[in-house]
Design a protein around this motif. Structure first.
Motif, PDB file in Angstrom:
ATOM      1  N   ASP A 151      -1.082  68.263 -20.476  1.00  0.00           N
ATOM      2  CA  ASP A 151      -2.072  67.832 -21.463  1.00  0.00           C
ATOM      3  C   ASP A 151      -3.460  67.739 -20.831  1.00  0.00           C
ATOM      4  OD1 ASP A 151      -0.055  67.517 -23.435  1.00  0.00           O
ATOM      5  OD2 ASP A 151       0.441  65.545 -22.635  1.00  0.00           O
ATOM      6  N   PHE A 152      -3.508  67.216 -19.608  1.00  0.00           N
ATOM      7  CA  PHE A 152      -4.787  67.178 -18.894  1.00  0.00           C
ATOM      8  C   PHE A 152      -5.317  68.585 -18.650  1.00  0.00           C
ATOM      9  CE2 PHE A 152      -3.218  62.948 -17.883  1.00  0.00           C
ATOM     10  CZ  PHE A 152      -4.372  62.178 -17.829  1.00  0.00           C
ATOM     11  N   ASP A 153      -4.410  69.493 -18.338  1.00  0.00           N
ATOM     12  CA  ASP A 153      -4.822  70.869 -18.053  1.00  0.00           C
ATOM     13  C   ASP A 153      -5.419  71.532 -19.292  1.00  0.00           C
ATOM     14  OD1 ASP A 153      -5.060  73.047 -16.270  1.00  0.00           O
ATOM     15  OD2 ASP A 153      -3.268  73.976 -17.124  1.00  0.00           O
ATOM     16  N   LEU A 154      -4.811  71.289 -20.460  1.00  0.00           N
ATOM     17  CA  LEU A 154      -5.356  71.846 -21.708  1.00  0.00           C
ATOM     18  C   LEU A 154      -6.731  71.258 -22.015  1.00  0.00           C
ATOM     19  CD1 LEU A 154      -2.170  71.860 -23.996  1.00  0.00           C
ATOM     20  CD2 LEU A 154      -3.365  73.854 -23.058  1.00  0.00           C
ATOM     21  N   LEU A 155      -6.877  69.968 -21.812  1.00  0.00           N
ATOM     22  CA  LEU A 155      -8.171  69.333 -22.028  1.00  0.00           C
ATOM     23  C   LEU A 155      -9.218  69.929 -21.103  1.00  0.00           C
ATOM     24  CD1 LEU A 155     -10.025  67.065 -23.166  1.00  0.00           C
ATOM     25  CD2 LEU A 155      -9.118  65.570 -21.377  1.00  0.00           C
ATOM     26  N   ASN A 156      -8.849  70.116 -19.861  1.00  0.00           N
ATOM     27  CA  ASN A 156      -9.805  70.661 -18.887  1.00  0.00           C
ATOM     28  C   ASN A 156     -10.239  72.079 -19.254  1.00  0.00           C
ATOM     29  OD1 ASN A 156     -11.114  70.108 -16.191  1.00  0.00           O
ATOM     30  ND2 ASN A 156     -10.036  72.003 -15.700  1.00  0.00           N
ATOM     31  N   ASN A 157      -9.304  72.865 -19.764  1.00  0.00           N
ATOM     32  CA  ASN A 157      -9.639  74.239 -20.176  1.00  0.00           C
ATOM     33  C   ASN A 157     -10.645  74.246 -21.331  1.00  0.00           C
ATOM     34  OD1 ASN A 157      -7.952  75.373 -18.251  1.00  0.00           O
ATOM     35  ND2 ASN A 157      -6.187  75.468 -19.640  1.00  0.00           N
ATOM     36  N   SER A 158     -10.503  73.301 -22.260  1.00  0.00           N
ATOM     37  CA  SER A 158     -11.423  73.253 -23.399  1.00  0.00           C
ATOM     38  C   SER A 158     -12.819  72.802 -22.981  1.00  0.00           C
ATOM     39  CB  SER A 158     -10.879  72.315 -24.484  1.00  0.00           C
ATOM     40  OG  SER A 158     -10.865  70.976 -24.026  1.00  0.00           O
ATOM     41  N   LEU A 159     -12.926  72.118 -21.826  1.00  0.00           N
ATOM     42  CA  LEU A 159     -14.223  71.629 -21.363  1.00  0.00           C
ATOM     43  C   LEU A 159     -14.882  72.563 -20.357  1.00  0.00           C
ATOM     44  CD1 LEU A 159     -13.397  67.815 -20.869  1.00  0.00           C
ATOM     45  CD2 LEU A 159     -14.444  68.923 -22.850  1.00  0.00           C
ATOM     46  N   GLN A 160     -14.212  73.640 -20.011  1.00  0.00           N
ATOM     47  CA  GLN A 160     -14.782  74.571 -19.043  1.00  0.00           C
ATOM     48  C   GLN A 160     -16.065  75.220 -19.532  1.00  0.00           C
ATOM     49  OE1 GLN A 160     -13.807  75.215 -15.770  1.00  0.00           O
ATOM     50  NE2 GLN A 160     -12.613  73.377 -16.225  1.00  0.00           N
ATOM     51  N   ILE A 161     -16.238  75.268 -20.852  1.00  0.00           N
ATOM     52  CA  ILE A 161     -17.444  75.883 -21.418  1.00  0.00           C
ATOM     53  C   ILE A 161     -18.700  75.113 -21.014  1.00  0.00           C
ATOM     54  CG2 ILE A 161     -17.366  74.584 -23.575  1.00  0.00           C
ATOM     55  CD1 ILE A 161     -18.267  77.119 -25.020  1.00  0.00           C
ATOM     56  N   SER A 162     -18.528  73.866 -20.587  1.00  0.00           N
ATOM     57  CA  SER A 162     -19.681  73.054 -20.183  1.00  0.00           C
ATOM     58  C   SER A 162     -20.300  73.538 -18.881  1.00  0.00           C
ATOM     59  CB  SER A 162     -19.253  71.592 -20.027  1.00  0.00           C
ATOM     60  OG  SER A 162     -18.352  71.456 -18.939  1.00  0.00           O
ATOM     61  N   GLY A 163     -19.531  74.288 -18.091  1.00  0.00           N
ATOM     62  CA  GLY A 163     -20.041  74.750 -16.804  1.00  0.00           C
ATOM     63  C   GLY A 163     -19.965  73.711 -15.703  1.00  0.00           C
ATOM     64  N   LEU A 164     -19.428  72.526 -16.002  1.00  0.00           N
ATOM     65  CA  LEU A 164     -19.305  71.470 -15.003  1.00  0.00           C
ATOM     66  C   LEU A 164     -18.036  71.665 -14.179  1.00  0.00           C
ATOM     67  CD1 LEU A 164     -20.236  68.381 -17.222  1.00  0.00           C
ATOM     68  CD2 LEU A 164     -21.684  69.486 -15.508  1.00  0.00           C
ATOM     69  N   SER A 165     -18.098  71.278 -12.918  1.00  0.00           N
ATOM     70  CA  SER A 165     -16.928  71.322 -12.045  1.00  0.00           C
ATOM     71  C   SER A 165     -16.232  69.971 -12.129  1.00  0.00           C
ATOM     72  CB  SER A 165     -17.356  71.623 -10.601  1.00  0.00           C
ATOM     73  OG  SER A 165     -16.237  71.646  -9.745  1.00  0.00           O
ATOM     74  N   LEU A 166     -15.211  69.892 -12.962  1.00  0.00           N
ATOM     75  CA  LEU A 166     -14.518  68.626 -13.198  1.00  0.00           C
ATOM     76  C   LEU A 166     -13.376  68.448 -12.194  1.00  0.00           C
ATOM     77  CD1 LEU A 166     -14.395  68.809 -17.094  1.00  0.00           C
ATOM     78  CD2 LEU A 166     -16.012  67.544 -15.671  1.00  0.00           C
ATOM     79  N   PRO A 167     -13.163  67.221 -11.694  1.00  0.00           N
ATOM     80  CA  PRO A 167     -12.210  66.987 -10.584  1.00  0.00           C
ATOM     81  C   PRO A 167     -10.760  66.838 -11.029  1.00  0.00           C
ATOM     82  CG  PRO A 167     -13.318  64.926 -11.134  1.00  0.00           C
ATOM     83  CD  PRO A 167     -13.908  65.985 -12.044  1.00  0.00           C
ATOM     84  N   LEU A 168     -10.238  67.813 -11.765  1.00  0.00           N
ATOM     85  CA  LEU A 168      -8.823  67.750 -12.139  1.00  0.00           C
ATOM     86  C   LEU A 168      -7.969  68.103 -10.926  1.00  0.00           C
ATOM     87  CD1 LEU A 168      -6.732  67.425 -14.478  1.00  0.00           C
ATOM     88  CD2 LEU A 168      -6.832  69.917 -14.709  1.00  0.00           C
ATOM     89  N   PRO A 169      -6.973  67.267 -10.566  1.00  0.00           N
ATOM     90  CA  PRO A 169      -6.109  67.590  -9.425  1.00  0.00           C
ATOM     91  C   PRO A 169      -5.412  68.936  -9.630  1.00  0.00           C
ATOM     92  CG  PRO A 169      -5.775  65.319 -10.126  1.00  0.00           C
ATOM     93  CD  PRO A 169      -6.636  65.970 -11.170  1.00  0.00           C
ATOM     94  N   PRO A 170      -5.223  69.713  -8.579  1.00  0.00           N
ATOM     95  CA  PRO A 170      -4.610  71.046  -8.740  1.00  0.00           C
ATOM     96  C   PRO A 170      -3.124  70.949  -9.071  1.00  0.00           C
ATOM     97  CG  PRO A 170      -4.949  70.540  -6.416  1.00  0.00           C
ATOM     98  CD  PRO A 170      -5.601  69.435  -7.190  1.00  0.00           C
ATOM     99  N   LYS A 171      -2.606  72.056  -9.571  1.00  0.00           N
ATOM    100  CA  LYS A 171      -1.182  72.130  -9.889  1.00  0.00           C
ATOM    101  C   LYS A 171      -0.359  72.207  -8.602  1.00  0.00           C
ATOM    102  CE  LYS A 171      -1.840  74.591 -14.272  1.00  0.00           C
ATOM    103  NZ  LYS A 171      -1.525  75.819 -15.053  1.00  0.00           N
ATOM    104  N   LYS A 172       0.906  71.790  -8.712  1.00  0.00           N
ATOM    105  CA  LYS A 172       1.846  71.886  -7.600  1.00  0.00           C
ATOM    106  C   LYS A 172       3.220  72.153  -8.167  1.00  0.00           C
ATOM    107  CE  LYS A 172       3.405  69.558  -3.404  1.00  0.00           C
ATOM    108  NZ  LYS A 172       3.349  68.326  -2.583  1.00  0.00           N
TER     109      LYS A 172
END
Length: 579
Positions: free
Chosen positions: A58-79
């Motif tokens: 769910d966090f990953d989907l949210l982060n994808n929708s906010l990528q259009i902002s051009g900001l580098s958001l600190p979402l932890p990477p997948k493992k």
């Protein structure tokens, strides 16, 4: 059913500008994934909070929708391997908490629709684009001369407001913008007055107000049509953005940060102040000034969205000025918003936080002087200048405006009274919100002070002193009890005798009465463990006089008889002698 015929509703309107905070309280591991339990709170009241459960996906989907902002958001990477380890889950929870903190503290991201739906799905589950299309379709049935060219997706920051590019069939080369907006929590006008004010929007004109082509409203929403300007707003000029691009893409992370020239700052600032003063003098509440609500036509600024205050929509900067109790009128709100706008025109970006502790170098000291009078800590706490006072500052007083258009802004007296009442209600709601925030801030500050290391040390010292005092008092009490028990164990107490008491004369023999020599001083008593109480008498130990113990001495005194004494013979030689 026509647009104006929509039935009434008892809907409770939500203030979308109230900040949401998110705290991950726990995590739970299921078969193949981990769920995070998050506590969401609206505003400062703990009563207005709820829990949501989210997975990493769910966090990953949210982060994808906010990528259009051009900001580098600190979402932890997948493992993929080892993602169920306890240590990894704890570390990822910290990373996700930091991610939520960054999003909720960003003024633009926190107001975006995807963030609101992620944090508060119950209140933001509706599809506002579909609702807007239904309303617009009903409008076109009664107004067939207009047609939709394309939806302008997410060009604004309000999630309950939608935009469509339109054109009139009679003038196909002239494009228009239709905006649909839901009603807000500050809608206090009665329906009759509300409809009257919406219709008047088309008749109002001013050199610095952007004209309205068409306006209509239902009991739950309003629809406004304006000309489309390809050059965009003042914010588009500052950020060098395209008007049709989404709000996040245009303004979240500009590629080049550069303020306007000094002359533009002076001219645009003077024009905006003039129109604010014009609205205030006529009793029209505004409170929605920001760079995206200022349309540019050449070198002329024109104010937009006058209908926002009629619809009861909250201001873009409400989460800022609700922190300061001195900003409690719509006039002071206009000044505060103007400070934000002036900062953007000067530095090419919004302030990092308000109040501003230190201002960067500006094209002129007079600009910094005006900014300090509005956005400094002292100004936010003590009060700001009025619009009239700002017009008299050196930054704007020497600007000459060439206006050839005569304003047309008539408001019926009955509507003017209704607007005044609505304005007072808006200010009352703001004051109540500010009071809650102030009380919460005081409580938080007190709790923080109570939990500080310095306060903890003070409490430990006081606790030690109290413990020592308690032990001292208990030991003293025990000593007193011990002395009392010793006295009661000796039976009937005999009268005390001073060491210097005289020894009674002996009854044997015919010798005359003689005073015996004083007894030797008694040995010093042992030092007590604790000082005796003043209220409890102490009894001396038995003493001996000339080898005779106290009992014998007392018995001798008791048996003394005056008649047993031998009569003494005396020779008086005191008479005078005669020769």
């Amino acid at each position: 059913m026509a647009f104006m015929e929509k039935p009434a509703s008892n809907k409770l309107f939500l203030d979308d500008t109230v900040p949401l905070t998110a705290v991950i309280e726990a995590s739970q591991s299921l078969q193949s994934h981990t769920e995070y339990i998050i506590r969401i709170q609206r505003g400062v009241s703990m009563e207005n909070s709820w829990q949501i459960v989210r997975r990493y996906s769910d966090f990953d989907l949210l982060n994808n929708s906010l990528q259009i902002s051009g900001l580098s958001l600190p979402l932890p990477p997948k493992k993929l391997i080892g993602n169920m380890d306890r240590e990894f889950i704890a570390e990822r929870q910290k990373g996700l908490q930091n991610y939520l903190n960054v999003i909720t503290s960003n003024h633009i991201l926190s107001n975006h629709e995807t963030v609101k739906k992620f944090l508060d799905p119950n209140n933001y589950s509706a599809n506002y684009t579909e609702i807007a299309l239904q309303q617009v379709s009903m409008f076109f049935r009664s107004e067939p001369k207009f047609e939709v060219v394309e939806p302008l997706k997410d060009i604004g920051w309000r999630l309950r407001k939608r935009y469509f590019l339109m054109k009139c069939k009679n003038q196909p080369k002239e494009y228009l913008v239709l905006s649909w907006a839901d009603l807000g929590p500050d809608k206090y006008l009665q329906d009759k007055d509300f409809q009257c004010a919406i219709k008047l929007l088309q008749s109002w004109s001013h050199p610095n107000i952007y004209r309205v082509t068409f306006a209509t409203a239902s009991e739950l929403s309003a629809l406004i049509i304006r000309p489309f300007n390809e050059k965009g707003t003042l914010k588009d000029l500052i950020y060098k953005a395209k008007p049709k691009d989404p709000f996040l893409k245009k303004y979240c992370n500009p590629r080049k940060i550069q303020g306007l020239e000094l002359q533009q700052i002076k001219t645009f600032g003077r024009q905006i102040l003039e129109v604010l003063k014009f609205l205030q003098d006529r009793g029209f509440p505004y409170g929605h000034l920001h760079a995206s609500n200022v349309m540019l036509e050449g070198e002329t600024c024109r104010l937009m969205d006058l209908e926002n205050s009629l619809l009861g929509l909250p201001s873009f900067y409400r989460s800022y000025f609700s922190q300061f109790r001195k900003i409690n009128t719509l006039e002071s709100i206009d000044v505060h918003c103007f400070g934000h706008l002036l900062y953007e025109m000067t530095y090419g970006r919004p302030p990092d936080s308000v109040p501003v502790d230190q201002f960067p170098p500006a094209p002129s000291l007079s600009v910094v002087s005006v900014l300090e009078s509005i956005l400094s800590c002292e100004a936010c706490k003590s009060g700001m200048p009025s619009v009239s006072q700002l017009l008299q500052t050196p930054l704007f007083s020497d600007v000459t405006l060439m206006n050839t258009e005569k304003p047309q802004f008539k408001i019926p007296s009955k509507l003017k009274e209704a607007l005044k009442t609505a304005k007072e209600c808006m200010e009352k709601r703001l004051a109540e919100e500010q009071k809650l925030i102030y009380q919460h801030r005081r409580l938080t500050r007190a709790q923080s002070h109570h939990g500080s290391e310095e306060e903890k040390k003070k409490r430990k010292i006081l606790a030690r002193k109290k413990s020592k005092r308690t032990n001292y008092d208990s030991g003293e009490e025990q000593s007193i009890k011990c002395n009392n028990s010793n006295n009661s164990g000796s039976g009937t107490s005999s009268p005390l005798t001073s060491p210097s008491s005289p020894t009674p004369p002996s009854t044997t023999g015919n010798s005359t009465f003689q005073i015996p020599a004083p007894p030797p001083p008694p040995p010093p008593p042992a030092a007590p463990l604790l000082p005796p109480s003043k209220d409890v008498p102490t009894e001396s130990a038995p003493i001996s006089v000339n080898g005779t113990d106290r009992g014998a001495l007392l018995s001798s005194i008791k048996n003394f008889r005056k008649g047993a004494l031998k009569k003494a013979e005396t020779n008086d030689h005191s008479a005078p002698r005669t020769s």
